[in-house]
Design a protein around this motif. Structure first.
Motif, PDB file in Angstrom:
ATOM      1  N   GLY A 269     -30.758 -43.297  41.904  1.00  0.00           N
ATOM      2  CA  GLY A 269     -30.712 -43.367  43.363  1.00  0.00           C
ATOM      3  C   GLY A 269     -29.885 -44.484  43.944  1.00  0.00           C
ATOM      4  N   GLU A 270     -29.223 -45.264  43.099  1.00  0.00           N
ATOM      5  CA  GLU A 270     -28.399 -46.370  43.586  1.00  0.00           C
ATOM      6  C   GLU A 270     -27.252 -45.873  44.453  1.00  0.00           C
ATOM      7  N   LYS A 271     -26.715 -44.690  44.111  1.00  0.00           N
ATOM      8  CA  LYS A 271     -25.585 -44.116  44.837  1.00  0.00           C
ATOM      9  C   LYS A 271     -25.607 -42.613  44.640  1.00  0.00           C
ATOM     10  N   THR A 272     -25.150 -41.860  45.648  1.00  0.00           N
ATOM     11  CA  THR A 272     -25.032 -40.407  45.522  1.00  0.00           C
ATOM     12  C   THR A 272     -23.661 -39.963  46.027  1.00  0.00           C
ATOM     13  N   THR A 273     -23.193 -38.849  45.521  1.00  0.00           N
ATOM     14  CA  THR A 273     -21.925 -38.281  45.953  1.00  0.00           C
ATOM     15  C   THR A 273     -21.922 -36.799  45.616  1.00  0.00           C
ATOM     16  N   ASP A 274     -20.922 -36.077  46.118  1.00  0.00           N
ATOM     17  CA  ASP A 274     -20.845 -34.640  45.839  1.00  0.00           C
ATOM     18  C   ASP A 274     -19.604 -34.288  45.020  1.00  0.00           C
ATOM     19  N   THR A 275     -18.965 -35.291  44.410  1.00  0.00           N
ATOM     20  CA  THR A 275     -17.771 -35.029  43.619  1.00  0.00           C
ATOM     21  C   THR A 275     -17.846 -35.734  42.271  1.00  0.00           C
ATOM     22  N   LEU A 276     -17.225 -35.139  41.273  1.00  0.00           N
ATOM     23  CA  LEU A 276     -17.214 -35.684  39.919  1.00  0.00           C
ATOM     24  C   LEU A 276     -16.150 -36.757  39.728  1.00  0.00           C
ATOM     25  N   TYR A 277     -15.293 -36.948  40.740  1.00  0.00           N
ATOM     26  CA  TYR A 277     -14.127 -37.800  40.565  1.00  0.00           C
ATOM     27  C   TYR A 277     -14.050 -38.896  41.621  1.00  0.00           C
ATOM     28  N   ASP A 278     -13.752 -40.102  41.164  1.00  0.00           N
ATOM     29  CA  ASP A 278     -13.544 -41.240  42.054  1.00  0.00           C
ATOM     30  C   ASP A 278     -12.037 -41.438  42.204  1.00  0.00           C
ATOM     31  N   TYR A 279     -11.464 -40.829  43.228  1.00  0.00           N
ATOM     32  CA  TYR A 279     -10.016 -40.858  43.397  1.00  0.00           C
ATOM     33  C   TYR A 279      -9.489 -42.257  43.709  1.00  0.00           C
ATOM     34  N   SER A 280     -10.334 -43.149  44.180  1.00  0.00           N
ATOM     35  CA  SER A 280      -9.882 -44.504  44.480  1.00  0.00           C
ATOM     36  C   SER A 280      -9.437 -45.239  43.217  1.00  0.00           C
ATOM     37  N   LYS A 281      -9.951 -44.806  42.045  1.00  0.00           N
ATOM     38  CA  LYS A 281      -9.566 -45.453  40.791  1.00  0.00           C
ATOM     39  C   LYS A 281      -8.079 -45.231  40.478  1.00  0.00           C
ATOM     40  N   LEU A 282      -7.492 -44.220  41.079  1.00  0.00           N
ATOM     41  CA  LEU A 282      -6.081 -43.944  40.827  1.00  0.00           C
ATOM     42  C   LEU A 282      -5.176 -45.023  41.412  1.00  0.00           C
ATOM     43  N   GLU A 283      -5.723 -45.849  42.295  1.00  0.00           N
ATOM     44  CA  GLU A 283      -4.939 -46.931  42.895  1.00  0.00           C
ATOM     45  C   GLU A 283      -4.963 -48.188  42.018  1.00  0.00           C
ATOM     46  N   GLY A 284      -5.848 -48.246  41.026  1.00  0.00           N
ATOM     47  CA  GLY A 284      -5.975 -49.429  40.182  1.00  0.00           C
ATOM     48  C   GLY A 284      -5.442 -49.200  38.786  1.00  0.00           C
TER      49      GLY A 284
END
Length: 376
Positions: A269-284
């Motif tokens: 329950g620390e965090k929820t989302t509806d996608t399998l991918y963290d697109y922000s990681k593509l910037e790092g």
């Protein structure tokens, strides 16, 4: 006269570098080497007396030297041209492949035996809740166990085939799924990254096809729309190679044409989302971290496919781009990474009524993982 000119030029260059060193901003972290750099040590009498100040100051000067990344890259490139095949951590392979070194001496055979024993004990402890035929294992070879033609001549590598045979024999009482053959059959394809130690999404898809065949699920690559999300990925072996040039990798995601709605809950329950991918990681730098949002202790994936099927996946980072393929097949997927999870996995299975287990590791992480003991 000639010697005087050379001396003057040398003094000018040395002076310019010294001035640049003074005014160049000090860095805390090297993206290229994937490590924190030494900082200016504190000058104290104690540090002088115990001789730590001079050592730490030398490390500081070395790490913060102006244009350091360029000099390191020039050095490594020169060594490659002179025939050097590795830098102690990474092989400089063919076709631009940078391959992590895994020698026989670097693998602890006793740890392998212990990890096998820990999993066997765990299986014995859950057999009342999970039938043996519902306990699955996939151990994926790394690139040096499959695409051996990418290695430089006379490269010494760990015998992964022998380990896989031992594992298949050791876990013959559960559902051991061999993915080595399908990866070898496709070894001319882009199944491992050139600059990273992971398999590509296509490599993971080939393993997933073997999983589906075992489960009686029909799957074809045409069932997915494939999107390239970056062509600028320079991964973990690139960082270890200490070079500033390289052939960047591409990262793809496979979206099933038959859509399902998803809800991901991280760390209870620390965090929820509806996608399998963290697109922000593509910037790092860690672009592979986009899959499943990187490595978390525990992730619960709930889909709109209300078929009552539940599975728990105990995995390393190879599982991060494999698990998205499974998301449409199950109502619930529970994902545990023992490097970060410290709870009782047996109790978690019982409390959540999970009737199916998948162990998913690559050969090297299985052989080196000191966290499998947590299954006890």
């Amino acid at each position: 006269m000639k010697n005087k000119i050379i001396t003057i030029v040398f003094i000018i260059v040395l002076g310019a570098l010294s001035i640049m060193n003074v005014f160049t901003p000090k860095r805390g972290y090297s993206e290229g080497e994937n490590r924190f750099l030494a900082q200016k040590p504190e000058f104290t009498l104690e540090a002088i007396l115990n001789n730590t100040f001079s050592k730490e100051y030398e490390e500081y000067i070395t790490d913060q030297f102006t244009l350091r990344d360029m000099w390191v890259s020039v050095k490594n490139k020169a060594e490659i041209y002179l025939g050097k095949k590795d830098n102690g951590r990474v092989y400089f392979g063919k076709d631009g492949y940078l391959i992590e070194k895994h020698s026989e001496e670097g693998v602890n055979q006793e740890l392998i035996k212990k990890n096998i024993a820990f999993i066997k004990e765990f299986i014995e402890g859950i057999k009342d809740d999970v039938p043996l035929e519902n306990i699955n294992m996939i151990i994926a070879p790394t690139i040096d166990g499959v695409q051996k033609d990418k290695l430089p001549a006379y490269a010494e590598v760990f015998n992964q085939e022998e380990l896989l045979n031992v594992l298949e024999e050791s876990f013959s009482n559960i559902n051991y799924i061999d993915v080595k053959e399908t990866l070898e059959e496709n070894r001319q394809e882009y199944i491992y990254y050139r600059t990273d130690h992971h398999w590509t999404t296509y490599g993971a898809f080939l393993a997933y096809k073997e999983w589906c065949e075992d489960k009686g699920i029909a799957v074809d690559i045409e069932d997915y729309s494939i999107e390239q999300v970056t062509d600028k990925f320079l991964g973990s072996t690139y960082a270890q190679a200490n070079i500033l040039w390289g052939d960047p990798d591409t990262i793809e995601i496979y979206e099933p044409r038959e859509k399902v709605d998803l809800n991901l809950e991280f760390n209870l329950g620390e965090k929820t989302t509806d996608t399998l991918y963290d697109y922000s990681k593509l910037e790092g730098r860690d672009k592979y971290g986009m899959f499943l949002w990187g490595n978390d202790p525990i992730v619960k994936i709930k889909s709109s496919n209300e078929n009552g099927k539940k599975v728990i996946v105990i995995k390393d980072s190879y599982g991060n781009c494999f698990i998205p393929f499974m998301a449409k097949d199950y109502e619930e997927i529970h994902v545990i990474d023992l490097r970060y999870y410290n709870g009782d996995v047996k109790e978690y299975i019982k409390d959540n009524g999970i009737p199916e287990v998948l162990f998913l590791y690559n050969t090297i992480s299985f052989a080196q993982d000191t966290n499998i003991i947590k299954l006890k």
